[in-house]
Design a protein around this motif. Structure first.
Motif, PDB file in Angstrom:
ATOM      1  N   SER A 179      42.993  13.867  28.954  1.00 50.23           N
ATOM      2  CA  SER A 179      44.135  14.648  28.770  1.00 50.23           C
ATOM      3  C   SER A 179      44.343  13.078  27.826  1.00 50.23           C
ATOM      4  N   MET A 180      44.058  11.939  28.739  1.00 51.36           N
ATOM      5  CA  MET A 180      43.486  10.424  28.222  1.00 51.36           C
ATOM      6  C   MET A 180      42.684   9.891  27.070  1.00 51.36           C
ATOM      7  N   THR A 181      42.480  10.782  26.925  1.00 47.31           N
ATOM      8  CA  THR A 181      41.167  10.155  26.022  1.00 47.31           C
ATOM      9  C   THR A 181      41.258  11.147  24.308  1.00 47.31           C
ATOM     10  N   LEU A 182      41.896  11.771  24.922  1.00 49.53           N
ATOM     11  CA  LEU A 182      42.655  12.516  23.801  1.00 49.53           C
ATOM     12  C   LEU A 182      43.794  12.212  22.794  1.00 49.53           C
ATOM     13  N   ASP A 183      44.693  10.621  23.132  1.00 44.40           N
ATOM     14  CA  ASP A 183      45.519  10.489  22.128  1.00 44.40           C
ATOM     15  C   ASP A 183      45.541   8.813  22.832  1.00 44.40           C
ATOM     16  N   ILE A 184      44.592   8.286  22.142  1.00 48.37           N
ATOM     17  CA  ILE A 184      44.780   6.609  22.615  1.00 48.37           C
ATOM     18  C   ILE A 184      45.960   5.619  23.224  1.00 48.37           C
ATOM     19  N   SER A 185      46.798   5.859  22.291  1.00 46.41           N
ATOM     20  CA  SER A 185      47.779   4.617  22.712  1.00 46.41           C
ATOM     21  C   SER A 185      48.102   5.590  24.909  1.00 46.41           C
ATOM     22  N   LEU A 186      47.580   6.181  25.600  1.00 44.55           N
ATOM     23  CA  LEU A 186      48.440   6.572  26.084  1.00 44.55           C
ATOM     24  C   LEU A 186      47.173   6.059  27.392  1.00 44.55           C
ATOM     25  N   PHE A 187      46.305   5.481  26.889  1.00 40.11           N
ATOM     26  CA  PHE A 187      45.471   5.603  26.900  1.00 40.11           C
ATOM     27  C   PHE A 187      45.497   3.937  27.145  1.00 40.11           C
ATOM     28  N   GLU A 188      45.963   3.155  26.007  1.00 44.19           N
ATOM     29  CA  GLU A 188      46.746   1.524  25.902  1.00 44.19           C
ATOM     30  C   GLU A 188      47.406   1.450  26.937  1.00 44.19           C
ATOM     31  N   ASN A 189      48.524   1.986  26.678  1.00 44.43           N
ATOM     32  CA  ASN A 189      49.418   2.071  27.472  1.00 44.43           C
ATOM     33  C   ASN A 189      49.555   2.067  28.812  1.00 44.43           C
ATOM     34  N   ALA A 190      48.735   2.668  29.780  1.00 43.28           N
ATOM     35  CA  ALA A 190      48.242   3.039  30.950  1.00 43.28           C
ATOM     36  C   ALA A 190      47.850   1.778  31.793  1.00 43.28           C
ATOM     37  N   HIS A 191      46.357   1.833  30.756  1.00 36.73           N
ATOM     38  CA  HIS A 191      46.128   0.525  30.741  1.00 36.73           C
ATOM     39  C   HIS A 191      46.625  -0.786  31.004  1.00 36.73           C
ATOM     40  N   ASN A 192      47.442  -1.010  29.655  1.00 36.93           N
ATOM     41  CA  ASN A 192      48.702  -2.294  29.647  1.00 36.93           C
ATOM     42  C   ASN A 192      49.345  -2.436  31.455  1.00 36.93           C
ATOM     43  N   GLU A 193      50.317  -1.326  31.513  1.00 37.42           N
ATOM     44  CA  GLU A 193      50.920  -1.098  32.878  1.00 37.42           C
ATOM     45  C   GLU A 193      50.083  -1.758  33.796  1.00 37.42           C
ATOM     46  N   VAL A 194      48.564  -0.919  33.940  1.00 38.07           N
ATOM     47  CA  VAL A 194      47.838  -1.459  35.291  1.00 38.07           C
ATOM     48  C   VAL A 194      47.463  -2.936  34.946  1.00 38.07           C
ATOM     49  N   LYS A 195      46.971  -3.992  34.070  1.00 41.14           N
ATOM     50  CA  LYS A 195      46.919  -4.348  33.963  1.00 41.14           C
ATOM     51  C   LYS A 195      47.711  -5.759  34.638  1.00 41.14           C
ATOM     52  N   SER A 196      48.745  -5.155  33.712  1.00 43.26           N
ATOM     53  CA  SER A 196      49.970  -6.079  34.383  1.00 43.26           C
ATOM     54  C   SER A 196      50.442  -6.156  35.914  1.00 43.26           C
ATOM     55  N   CYS A 197      50.215  -4.450  37.019  1.00 47.95           N
ATOM     56  CA  CYS A 197      50.426  -4.431  37.586  1.00 47.95           C
ATOM     57  C   CYS A 197      50.479  -5.536  38.796  1.00 47.95           C
ATOM     58  N   PRO A 198      50.971  -6.392  39.646  1.00 45.79           N
ATOM     59  CA  PRO A 198      50.691  -7.794  40.624  1.00 45.79           C
ATOM     60  C   PRO A 198      50.033  -7.349  41.562  1.00 45.79           C
ATOM     61  N   VAL A 199      50.017  -5.817  42.420  1.00 43.21           N
ATOM     62  CA  VAL A 199      49.038  -4.888  43.324  1.00 43.21           C
ATOM     63  C   VAL A 199      48.252  -4.122  42.930  1.00 43.21           C
ATOM     64  N   ASP A 200      47.307  -4.916  43.529  1.00 33.77           N
ATOM     65  CA  ASP A 200      45.376  -4.922  43.288  1.00 33.77           C
ATOM     66  C   ASP A 200      45.471  -3.684  43.789  1.00 33.77           C
ATOM     67  N   VAL A 201      45.866  -2.677  42.699  1.00 33.69           N
ATOM     68  CA  VAL A 201      45.365  -0.479  42.782  1.00 33.69           C
ATOM     69  C   VAL A 201      43.949  -0.758  43.764  1.00 33.69           C
ATOM     70  N   LYS A 202      44.282  -0.549  44.894  1.00 34.29           N
ATOM     71  CA  LYS A 202      43.009  -0.140  45.847  1.00 34.29           C
ATOM     72  C   LYS A 202      42.629   0.394  47.164  1.00 34.29           C
ATOM     73  N   SER A 203      44.803   1.097  47.218  1.00 34.26           N
ATOM     74  CA  SER A 203      44.618   1.608  48.538  1.00 34.26           C
ATOM     75  C   SER A 203      45.631   3.060  47.335  1.00 34.26           C
ATOM     76  N   CYS A 204      46.183   3.905  48.451  1.00 34.72           N
ATOM     77  CA  CYS A 204      46.410   4.721  47.650  1.00 34.72           C
ATOM     78  C   CYS A 204      48.408   4.487  49.008  1.00 34.72           C
ATOM     79  N   THR A 205      48.767   3.813  48.007  1.00 34.42           N
ATOM     80  CA  THR A 205      50.336   3.505  48.721  1.00 34.42           C
ATOM     81  C   THR A 205      51.528   3.884  47.605  1.00 34.42           C
ATOM     82  N   GLY A 206      52.364   4.369  48.480  1.00 33.21           N
ATOM     83  CA  GLY A 206      53.588   4.487  46.763  1.00 33.21           C
ATOM     84  C   GLY A 206      53.431   3.166  46.057  1.00 33.21           C
ATOM     85  N   VAL A 207      53.562   2.168  46.496  1.00 31.84           N
ATOM     86  CA  VAL A 207      53.315   0.314  45.997  1.00 31.84           C
ATOM     87  C   VAL A 207      52.650   0.429  44.083  1.00 31.84           C
TER      88      VAL A 207
END
Length: 198
Positions: A26-54
């Motif tokens: 679904s994210m590939t169908l709207d490039i702005s969704l992908f870009e927003n999500a990508h930017n949010e994750v890239k700016s996240c101070p936490v490495d997303v390697k585990s499945c915790t709430g943070v």
């Protein structure tokens, strides 16, 4: 014990796999969704390697995409419930002991709850205040699915990890992410294939 075996071996893994593939597609169908999500994750101070709430909260866009995917394509299309008492619902009398089937897929696409675009993928509906009602994807109340948080958090964490690792992805030619089979839980009829770019 038998229900735990079914949940852990069938329903939760298939739900997570289908949810991750469907949300990514679904994210590939709207490039702005992908870009927003990508930017949010890239700016996240936490490495997303585990499945915790943070870690799972690093991207509101991913959470909204996941919720919208669950709304349109729930793991189960219907849920049976047994009446413990005589019930009158919208003028219909349902005797004690009878079963009713709650059509989760239909409820999730009800224009009265989700507006005229109820059959369309739109994460914008989760940005409005007040938001629409929670989708029925995992049922509701005391009998709602006990694997809900697990399925949602694992899916969001996996997608966030993919966004950290890859700069883009696209569907491979011929891959149809919206062709589902519905038994015992929703799953893609054929494998959904992606091309990932580091």
């Amino acid at each position: 014990a038998g229900i735990l075996l079914v949940l852990s071996n069938t329903i939760i893994p298939k739900t997570v796999a289908t949810l991750v593939a469907s949300t990514c597609a679904s994210m590939t169908l709207d490039i702005s969704l992908f870009e927003n999500a990508h930017n949010e994750v890239k700016s996240c101070p936490v490495d997303v390697k585990s499945c915790t709430g943070v870690q799972a909260n690093c991207s509101k866009t991913v959470k909204r995409c996941t919720k919208e995917t669950l709304r349109l394509w729930p793991a189960l299309i219907a849920a049976p419930r047994k009446c413990n008492n005589d019930v009158t619902f919208r003028g219909y009398k349902i005797p004690k002991g009878r079963y009713v089937i709650i059509m989760l897929l239909g409820g999730n696409r009800d224009p009265a709850s989700f507006g005229p675009s109820a059959n369309e993928f739109s994460v914008k509906r989760w940005k409005v205040i007040p938001p629409p009602p929670e989708p029925l994807s995992f049922g509701g109340g005391p009998r709602s699915c006990s694997g809900r948080d697990l399925a949602e958090n694992v899916s969001v964490a996996v997608i966030c990890r993919l966004l950290q690792k890859y700069s883009s992805w696209q569907l491979k030619n011929g891959s149809n992410p919206l062709d589902y089979k519905w038994f015992p839980v929703s799953a893609h009829r054929e494998p959904v294939k992606f091309i990932f770019t580091p």
